[in-house]
Design a protein around this motif. Structure first.
Motif, PDB file in Angstrom:
ATOM      1  N   VAL A 274       0.630  -1.193   0.062  1.00 10.33           N
ATOM      2  CA  VAL A 274       0.036  -0.079  -0.321  1.00 10.33           C
ATOM      3  C   VAL A 274       0.543   0.900  -0.166  1.00 10.33           C
ATOM      4  CG1 VAL A 274      -1.641   0.897   1.373  1.00 10.33           C
ATOM      5  CG2 VAL A 274      -1.705  -1.361   1.536  1.00 10.33           C
ATOM      6  N   MET A 275       1.620   1.327   0.590  1.00  9.43           N
ATOM      7  CA  MET A 275       3.049   2.457   1.054  1.00  9.43           C
ATOM      8  C   MET A 275       3.333   2.757  -1.109  1.00  9.43           C
ATOM      9  SD  MET A 275       5.186   1.202   3.577  1.00  9.43           S
ATOM     10  CE  MET A 275       5.100   1.141   5.327  1.00  9.43           C
ATOM     11  N   ARG A 276       3.610   1.206  -1.976  1.00 15.90           N
ATOM     12  CA  ARG A 276       3.458   1.704  -3.448  1.00 15.90           C
ATOM     13  C   ARG A 276       2.869   2.554  -3.329  1.00 15.90           C
ATOM     14  NH1 ARG A 276       7.089  -1.668  -7.129  1.00 15.90           N
ATOM     15  NH2 ARG A 276       6.721  -0.411  -9.224  1.00 15.90           N
ATOM     16  N   SER A 277       1.401   2.166  -3.513  1.00 15.27           N
ATOM     17  CA  SER A 277       0.061   2.562  -4.536  1.00 15.27           C
ATOM     18  C   SER A 277       0.317   4.126  -3.671  1.00 15.27           C
ATOM     19  CB  SER A 277      -1.011   1.089  -4.172  1.00 15.27           C
ATOM     20  OG  SER A 277      -0.625   0.124  -4.464  1.00 15.27           O
ATOM     21  N   ALA A 278       0.173   4.519  -2.267  1.00 11.62           N
ATOM     22  CA  ALA A 278       0.339   5.376  -1.927  1.00 11.62           C
ATOM     23  C   ALA A 278       1.194   6.406  -2.714  1.00 11.62           C
ATOM     24  CB  ALA A 278       0.825   5.462  -0.753  1.00 11.62           C
ATOM     25  N   LEU A 279       2.627   6.324  -2.842  1.00 11.90           N
ATOM     26  CA  LEU A 279       3.390   6.669  -4.068  1.00 11.90           C
ATOM     27  C   LEU A 279       2.960   7.255  -5.667  1.00 11.90           C
ATOM     28  CD1 LEU A 279       6.439   8.319  -3.508  1.00 11.90           C
ATOM     29  CD2 LEU A 279       6.685   5.999  -4.587  1.00 11.90           C
ATOM     30  N   GLU A 280       2.969   6.102  -5.391  1.00  7.39           N
ATOM     31  CA  GLU A 280       1.771   5.793  -7.269  1.00  7.39           C
ATOM     32  C   GLU A 280       0.833   6.454  -7.397  1.00  7.39           C
ATOM     33  OE1 GLU A 280       2.858   1.558  -8.733  1.00  7.39           O
ATOM     34  OE2 GLU A 280       4.828   2.119  -8.132  1.00  7.39           O
ATOM     35  N   SER A 281       0.223   6.893  -6.277  1.00  8.60           N
ATOM     36  CA  SER A 281      -1.345   8.083  -7.167  1.00  8.60           C
ATOM     37  C   SER A 281      -0.457   9.348  -6.583  1.00  8.60           C
ATOM     38  CB  SER A 281      -2.248   7.324  -5.055  1.00  8.60           C
ATOM     39  OG  SER A 281      -2.518   6.026  -5.078  1.00  8.60           O
ATOM     40  N   PHE A 300      10.343  -2.275   0.650  1.00  8.65           N
ATOM     41  CA  PHE A 300       9.070  -1.491   0.452  1.00  8.65           C
ATOM     42  C   PHE A 300       9.974  -1.254  -0.661  1.00  8.65           C
ATOM     43  CE2 PHE A 300      10.670   2.173   3.443  1.00  8.65           C
ATOM     44  CZ  PHE A 300      10.922   2.655   2.032  1.00  8.65           C
ATOM     45  N   ALA A 301       9.264  -0.782  -1.673  1.00 13.42           N
ATOM     46  CA  ALA A 301      10.607  -0.555  -3.158  1.00 13.42           C
ATOM     47  C   ALA A 301       9.448   0.282  -3.640  1.00 13.42           C
ATOM     48  CB  ALA A 301      11.050  -1.826  -3.678  1.00 13.42           C
ATOM     49  N   ALA A 302       9.739   0.909  -4.676  1.00 19.94           N
ATOM     50  CA  ALA A 302       9.188   2.022  -6.217  1.00 19.94           C
ATOM     51  C   ALA A 302      10.510   1.958  -6.977  1.00 19.94           C
ATOM     52  CB  ALA A 302       8.799   2.981  -5.209  1.00 19.94           C
ATOM     53  N   GLN A 306       9.634   6.941  -9.720  1.00 20.61           N
ATOM     54  CA  GLN A 306       8.299   7.223  -9.469  1.00 20.61           C
ATOM     55  C   GLN A 306       8.909   8.661  -8.865  1.00 20.61           C
ATOM     56  OE1 GLN A 306       5.478   6.366  -9.910  1.00 20.61           O
ATOM     57  NE2 GLN A 306       5.740   4.485 -10.890  1.00 20.61           N
ATOM     58  N   LEU A 307      10.597   8.387  -8.402  1.00 22.56           N
ATOM     59  CA  LEU A 307      10.701   9.674  -7.513  1.00 22.56           C
ATOM     60  C   LEU A 307      11.424  10.766  -8.825  1.00 22.56           C
ATOM     61  CD1 LEU A 307      12.349   8.113  -4.404  1.00 22.56           C
ATOM     62  CD2 LEU A 307      10.473   9.084  -4.864  1.00 22.56           C
ATOM     63  N   ILE A 308      12.635  10.494  -9.390  1.00 20.53           N
ATOM     64  CA  ILE A 308      12.817  11.260 -10.947  1.00 20.53           C
ATOM     65  C   ILE A 308      11.516  12.266 -11.623  1.00 20.53           C
ATOM     66  CG2 ILE A 308      13.924  11.374 -13.055  1.00 20.53           C
ATOM     67  CD1 ILE A 308      15.626   8.624 -11.845  1.00 20.53           C
ATOM     68  N   ALA A 309      10.616  11.914 -11.041  1.00 14.71           N
ATOM     69  CA  ALA A 309       9.626  12.534 -11.696  1.00 14.71           C
ATOM     70  C   ALA A 309       8.981  13.249 -11.450  1.00 14.71           C
ATOM     71  CB  ALA A 309       8.324  11.377 -12.269  1.00 14.71           C
ATOM     72  N   GLY A 310       9.244  13.542  -9.462  1.00 21.62           N
ATOM     73  CA  GLY A 310       9.187  14.756  -9.370  1.00 21.62           C
ATOM     74  C   GLY A 310       8.856  14.588  -7.511  1.00 21.62           C
ATOM     75  N   ARG A 311       8.017  13.095  -7.498  1.00 22.73           N
ATOM     76  CA  ARG A 311       7.371  12.986  -6.078  1.00 22.73           C
ATOM     77  C   ARG A 311       8.481  12.695  -5.206  1.00 22.73           C
ATOM     78  NH1 ARG A 311       5.487   9.786 -10.047  1.00 22.73           N
ATOM     79  NH2 ARG A 311       3.613   9.441 -10.252  1.00 22.73           N
ATOM     80  N   THR A 312       7.799  12.858  -3.644  1.00 26.23           N
ATOM     81  CA  THR A 312       8.743  13.221  -2.699  1.00 26.23           C
ATOM     82  C   THR A 312       8.436  11.956  -2.280  1.00 26.23           C
ATOM     83  OG1 THR A 312       9.515  15.792  -3.025  1.00 26.23           O
ATOM     84  CG2 THR A 312       9.443  14.477  -0.533  1.00 26.23           C
ATOM     85  N   TRP A 313       8.857  11.337  -1.555  1.00 26.77           N
ATOM     86  CA  TRP A 313       8.574  10.185  -0.532  1.00 26.77           C
ATOM     87  C   TRP A 313       9.495  10.455   1.722  1.00 26.77           C
ATOM     88  CZ3 TRP A 313       9.210   4.041  -2.018  1.00 26.77           C
ATOM     89  CH2 TRP A 313       7.897   3.684  -1.835  1.00 26.77           C
ATOM     90  N   LYS A 314       7.927  10.500   1.901  1.00 30.99           N
ATOM     91  CA  LYS A 314       8.579  10.697   3.658  1.00 30.99           C
ATOM     92  C   LYS A 314       8.135   9.354   4.474  1.00 30.99           C
ATOM     93  CE  LYS A 314       8.963  15.256   4.201  1.00 30.99           C
ATOM     94  NZ  LYS A 314       8.136  16.939   4.584  1.00 30.99           N
ATOM     95  N   GLY A 315       8.878   9.735   5.563  1.00 34.85           N
ATOM     96  CA  GLY A 315       8.560   8.806   6.395  1.00 34.85           C
ATOM     97  C   GLY A 315       8.064  10.334   7.549  1.00 34.85           C
TER      98      GLY A 315
END
Length: 376
Positions: A274-281, A300-302, A306-315
């Motif tokens: 779900v963490m990956r789905s949330a990122l890709e959403s 977890f993995a992606a 997905q990040l190079i495109a400009g998204r940010t993944w945070k905890g």
């Protein structure tokens, strides 16, 4: 108080072994030592982190132990060197301390504290003040609120407004701050934005409330149990999506709903898929995905793009709040009607019913149960 300086005998729910019911036992709680505070716990909640330790456990030898880390109570006595607290103060035990002196505490960039890691407060403390049947009983998260009395270091205790109802504000010891703060502090949700919250337990509902408070225009609540959508609406959700109702990935569903993806997503389950789905959403370019749910079992993995495109993944840990100062502020926000707490409590029980409360939470039959531990 008459008990100051003496060993107190009281009731506690003791976990003697992994994956076994808790047992209500008479335990002995020693007086506080230097820089410690002994607290009479009035109300406690049961959190998924308690269940994680009880049913999955990081160490099968981490028993016997008194669990519980989401509670509220009254100071019974203090040890040498304690000046911040005095008997009779209303307090909330903190599962994460704030020493106020280390590099982390001095930085506005984090709510972490070096003492938390140096003292292994994220694990079970063998230096507890509990004994039962002549055997040392471990302390969980340095708190152990499944006991009528507990002893804690003063840097992990927050003094709160004397007017605060302990049977409500106990929720601010963990779950509500975790979800609400993930939205307002970690994601930094902006007015007019679109958000998605994955998982509608107490943490997820608090995240919904945080998104609403931050001014989000659209808040999409995602869960596989549609009965939770009614409660999510109370906290501000505008849309509801059940992944089971669709034959394509939930990230694609949300992308279609939002013209390319949400501005912010918050995963409040602790499931790496779900963490990956949330990122890709999240929308390309600026979308922010926050991992809020706890797990320590899986990686977890992606895809890097997905990040190079400009998204940010945070905890986010405990909502980014420096708990010793942040929790009293949240208590005031509740007293001033700025946040909801009562609506999270679906059941009221006593400490003797703790195994019933655990079953309710494990099977998703409650949001939070308020367990009366000691009369105020």
């Amino acid at each position: 108080m008459a008990t100051a300086g003496k060993v107190i005998k009281c009731k506690a729910a003791v976990a003697w072994a992994l994956n076994k019911p808790l047992v209500i036992e008479e335990i002995e709680v020693a007086p506080p030592q230097a820089n410690e505070v002994r607290i009479k716990i009035v109300t406690t909640g049961v959190c998924h982190t308690d269940l994680y330790h009880l049913f999955e456990g990081v160490n099968k030898d981490d028993f016997p132990i008194v669990l519980g880390h989401e509670g509220a109570g009254i100071v019974e006595s203090v040890g040498p060197g304690v000046t911040e607290f005095q008997p009779g103060d209303k307090v909330i035990p903190l599962p994460f301390p704030q020493c106020g002196k280390c590099r982390f505490c001095k930085s506005p960039k984090t709510n972490q504290c070096a003492d938390a890691w140096n003292t292994d407060s994220m694990k079970s403390s063998e230096d507890s003040r509990f004994t039962c049947k002549g055997k040392k009983v471990l302390q969980f998260f340095g708190t152990s609120t499944f006991s009528q009395y507990t002893v804690m270091n003063q840097m992990a205790v927050a003094k709160i407004d004397p007017a605060a109802p302990l049977d409500k504000v106990f929720l601010l010891g963990c779950g509500i701050c975790t979800g609400y703060g993930a939205a307002v502090n970690t994601a930094k949700v902006e007015p007019g934005s679109t958000c998605a919250v994955f998982g509608l337990g107490a943490v997820g509902l608090a995240a919904v409330m945080g998104c609403k408070a931050a001014g989000a225009k659209r808040i999409i609540a995602v869960d596989i149990k549609p009965e939770k959508f009614v409660k999510a609406k109370v906290f501000g959700a505008t849309d509801f999506v059940n992944p089971k109702d669709h034959n394509k990935p939930i990230s694609e569903v949300l992308t279609d709903m939002t013209n390319g993806g949400v501005d912010y997503s918050l995963e409040c389950i602790g499931n790496v898929e779900v963490m990956r789905s949330a990122l890709e959403s999240c929308v390309k370019g600026w979308g922010v995905a926050v991992i809020v749910g706890f797990t320590n079992k899986d990686d977890f993995a992606a895809r890097p793009f997905q990040l190079i495109a400009g998204r940010t993944w945070k905890g986010s840990l405990l909502g980014g709040y420096k708990m010793k100062t942040g929790v009293p502020e949240m208590v005031k926000a509740y007293l001033n009607g700025k946040i909801k707490l009562d609506e999270f409590i679906t059941h009221n029980m006593t400490l003797a019913q703790i195994n019933d409360a655990i079953q309710l939470l494990e099977h998703g039959k409650c949001i939070r149960t308020a367990l009366s531990v000691s009369p105020p």
